[in-house]
Write an enzyme that holds these catalytic residues in place. Structure first.
Site, PDB file in Angstrom:
ATOM      1  N   GLY A  97      71.214  62.374  18.871  1.00 14.90           N
ATOM      2  CA  GLY A  97      70.554  62.011  17.618  1.00 14.90           C
ATOM      3  C   GLY A  97      70.060  63.190  16.794  1.00 14.90           C
ATOM      4  CG  HIS A 108      85.565  64.063  13.633  1.00 16.77           C
ATOM      5  ND1 HIS A 108      85.505  63.255  14.754  1.00 16.77           N
ATOM      6  CD2 HIS A 108      86.533  64.975  13.878  1.00 16.77           C
ATOM      7  CE1 HIS A 108      86.413  63.664  15.621  1.00 16.77           C
ATOM      8  NE2 HIS A 108      87.044  64.706  15.121  1.00 16.77           N
TER       9      HIS A 108
END
Ligand code: GRF
Length: 187
Positions: free
Chosen positions: A14, A107
């Site tokens: 996170g 990504h």
């Protein structure tokens, strides 16, 4: 400015979530993180939900119909924008179609190169000269939608998976907020 109510989907650390939470405290940042969905009840990122008092929901394989559960929560919190940040599940077509051009992902490679998992291993194995990160819209294919922001750096001969990860993620913390600003500037 009315901020877009946003849900961030996570599965792990996170760190991008944390970065987006901090950025969204800025009055002029276009989104407010109103909900966090985690596919994993041990995700460290859940601690940021707790720390910053943001509602969160765990939706994992134990749920009989995870898509409906997710859609119900998105509805309940009036979510109009979704950021995937290290979410390790495939987003179903049902959700992608409902939120067309309203779901983005980050990504850790220069897409369209090296889609999927184990990106740093693939980058090194392929003897790439440069790498970086990409923020893109999510469509029905894996790591495939239109690109919003790409950031590049050159690989050193002494780089390894750990150093690549560190350098890539440092870039991600710039790229993700930049992409969000770019999207809403154009809308
Ligand atoms: C990021 O590097 C992102 O590119 C990839 O997963 C990682 C998540 O890291 N999709 P974190 O959970 O945000 O720390």
């Amino acid at each position: 400015m009315v901020k877009k109510k946003t849900c961030v989907f996570i599965s792990g650390q996170g760190s991008n979530l944390k970065n987006l939470i901090l950025r969204s405290r800025d009055k002029s940042f276009p989104i407010k993180i109103s909900l966090i969905i985690s596919s994993n009840n041990n995700a460290k990122g859940i601690n940021y939900a707790k720390k910053f008092k943001i509602p969160y929901q765990i939706v994992n394989a134990k749920h009989r119909n995870p898509d409906n559960k997710i859609l119900k929560s998105l509805n309940k919190f009036n979510i109009s924008f979704i950021c995937l940040a290290g979410y390790m599940k495939i987003i179903s077509n049902k959700i992608v179609n409902k939120f067309e051009k309203k779901i983005i992902n980050i990504h850790p490679s220069l897409l369209p190169k090296f889609k999927g998992l184990n990106t740093y291993t693939k980058v090194l194995k392929n003897c790439e000269k440069k790498t970086g990160c990409t923020v893109h819209y999510v469509n029905n294919k894996l790591d495939d939608g239109d690109i919003i922001v790409k950031k590049i750096f050159y690989i050193n001969s002494n780089d390894n998976e750990n150093t690549l990860k560190k350098k890539t993620q440092t870039m991600e913390y710039k790229a993700y907020p930049e992409a969000i600003i770019k999207i809403f500037r154009n809308r």
